[in-house]
Design a protein around this motif. Structure first.
Motif, PDB file in Angstrom:
ATOM      1  N   GLY A  35      36.931  47.090  31.803  1.00 43.42           N
ATOM      2  CA  GLY A  35      37.926  46.026  31.689  1.00 43.42           C
ATOM      3  C   GLY A  35      39.024  46.255  30.669  1.00 43.42           C
ATOM      4  O   GLY A  35      39.273  45.402  29.832  1.00 43.42           O
TER       5      GLY A  35
ATOM      6  N   ARG B  95      44.045  43.739  32.847  1.00 46.28           N
ATOM      7  CA  ARG B  95      43.865  42.741  33.898  1.00 46.28           C
ATOM      8  C   ARG B  95      44.953  42.872  34.962  1.00 46.28           C
ATOM      9  O   ARG B  95      46.072  43.276  34.664  1.00 46.28           O
ATOM     10  CB  ARG B  95      43.885  41.336  33.312  1.00 46.28           C
ATOM     11  CG  ARG B  95      42.672  41.062  32.467  1.00 46.28           C
ATOM     12  CD  ARG B  95      42.718  39.660  31.928  1.00 46.28           C
ATOM     13  NE  ARG B  95      41.453  39.380  31.264  1.00 46.28           N
ATOM     14  CZ  ARG B  95      40.852  38.222  31.329  1.00 46.28           C
ATOM     15  NH1 ARG B  95      41.374  37.226  32.007  1.00 46.28           N
ATOM     16  NH2 ARG B  95      39.710  38.035  30.710  1.00 46.28           N
TER      17      ARG B  95
ATOM     18  N   GLY C 251      34.328  39.443  35.091  1.00 47.15           N
ATOM     19  CA  GLY C 251      34.684  40.429  34.078  1.00 47.15           C
ATOM     20  C   GLY C 251      36.080  40.223  33.530  1.00 47.15           C
ATOM     21  O   GLY C 251      36.654  39.132  33.603  1.00 47.15           O
ATOM     22  N   GLU C 252      36.623  41.292  33.026  1.00 49.70           N
ATOM     23  CA  GLU C 252      37.932  41.258  32.375  1.00 49.70           C
ATOM     24  C   GLU C 252      38.997  42.000  33.186  1.00 49.70           C
ATOM     25  O   GLU C 252      40.008  42.400  32.629  1.00 49.70           O
ATOM     26  CB  GLU C 252      37.819  41.890  30.980  1.00 49.70           C
ATOM     27  CG  GLU C 252      36.895  41.141  30.045  1.00 49.70           C
ATOM     28  CD  GLU C 252      37.442  39.773  29.658  1.00 49.70           C
ATOM     29  OE1 GLU C 252      38.651  39.658  29.410  1.00 49.70           O
ATOM     30  OE2 GLU C 252      36.640  38.818  29.636  1.00 49.70           O
TER      31      GLU C 252
ATOM     32  N   LYS D 238      43.242  38.782  36.270  1.00 50.76           N
ATOM     33  CA  LYS D 238      43.929  37.766  35.467  1.00 50.76           C
ATOM     34  C   LYS D 238      43.487  36.374  35.912  1.00 50.76           C
ATOM     35  O   LYS D 238      43.129  36.178  37.078  1.00 50.76           O
ATOM     36  CB  LYS D 238      45.442  37.884  35.648  1.00 50.76           C
ATOM     37  CG  LYS D 238      46.049  39.108  35.017  1.00 50.76           C
ATOM     38  CD  LYS D 238      47.544  39.151  35.238  1.00 50.76           C
ATOM     39  CE  LYS D 238      48.141  40.406  34.636  1.00 50.76           C
ATOM     40  NZ  LYS D 238      49.593  40.517  34.917  1.00 50.76           N
TER      41      LYS D 238
END
Length: 184
Positions: free
Chosen positions: A110, A113, A138-139, A142
Motif C-alpha cells: 500500500g 492510493r 487496505g491502503e 482512495k
C-alpha cells in the motif's frame, strides 16, 4: 489485442501465443468501459488507476487510451511484464508504470492510493475470494474509489458490504465495489 476506444483506438498488438494470459474480450471490455464512463467515471484525465494481474496490459491500454493521468500495471509473470514494457515503449507512454511483482504483496504494501483498481486474476486463483477485502480494506484504494474485479460465473461477491453491482458479458463477469467515502 486491440484497443477499443480513445486515442489509441484501433491499434493492435500481437500477443505471443505462448502467453498463459486470458485477455478480456473486446465485447466485455467495451461494455465494461461503457459502464465505467456512464455510471462511475467522472473524469478520466483526473484518474490514477491500478491494473492488478495485468496480463497482456489490455485494460491498462484502454485506461491510457481514454486519458487516465497514470496507470500502474502489476504483473508477476516475466514474459507478460516484458510484453507490457514493450508496448509501453512503442506507445511512448510515460504515464504508464509497469511493475513486476506479486499482486498480494503489492496491495499489502500500500505505498500509494488509486481512484480505480481493476483486477483480472486467473479465474481459478487460490485466494480470489479474498481480493475484495484485501483491496477495500487496505491502503491501495482512495476513499470513494472504485474496485472492479473480473471473475468467472461461479464466483459471487454480492454479500460484501462495499459491493455495488454485478455485470456479465458471456463468460466474463465483473463485480463493482465502492470504497466508503470519508464522510461515510
Amino acid at each position: 489485442m486491440r484497443v477499443v476506444s480513445g486515442i489509441y483506438k484501433g491499434r493492435r498488438f500481437d500477443v505471443p501465443r505462448s502467453f498463459k494470459a486470458r485477455p478480456t474480450t473486446d465485447f466485455a471490455k467495451e461494455n465494461l468501459f461503457n459502464v465505467l464512463a456512464n455510471r462511475f467515471a467522472s473524469d478520466w484525465e483526473e484518474m490514477e488507476a491500478l491494473d492488478l494481474f495485468a496480463g497482456t496490459g489490455s485494460i491498462s491500454l484502454e485506461l491510457l487510451s481514454r486519458g487516465c493521468r497514470q496507470v500502474v500495471s502489476v504483473e508477476k509473470d516475466r514474459e507478460h511484464y516484458a510484453f507490457i514494457c514493450k508496448v509501453m515503449r512503442e506507445l511512448g507512454a510515460d504515464n504508464w508504470l509497469p511493475v513486476r511483482a506479486d499482486v498480494f504483496r503489492f496491495v499489502q504494501g500500500g505505498k500509494r492510493r488509486f481512484d480505480l483498481v481493476f483486477a483480472d486474476p486467473p479465474y481459478e486463483l487460490k485466494g480470489l475470494e479474498s481480493l475484495p477485502a484485501l483491496v477495500l480494506g487496505g491502503e491501495v484504494l482512495k476513499p470513494g474509489g472504485l474496485f472492479v474485479l473480473e471473475h468467472g460465473k461461479k464466483d459471487h461477491f454480492d454479500a460484501h458490504p462495499c459491493f455495488v453491482e454485478h455485470r456479465a458479458y458471456g463468460s466474463v463477469n465483473f463485480s463493482f465495489f465502492r470504497s466508503p467515502a470519508p464522510s461515510e
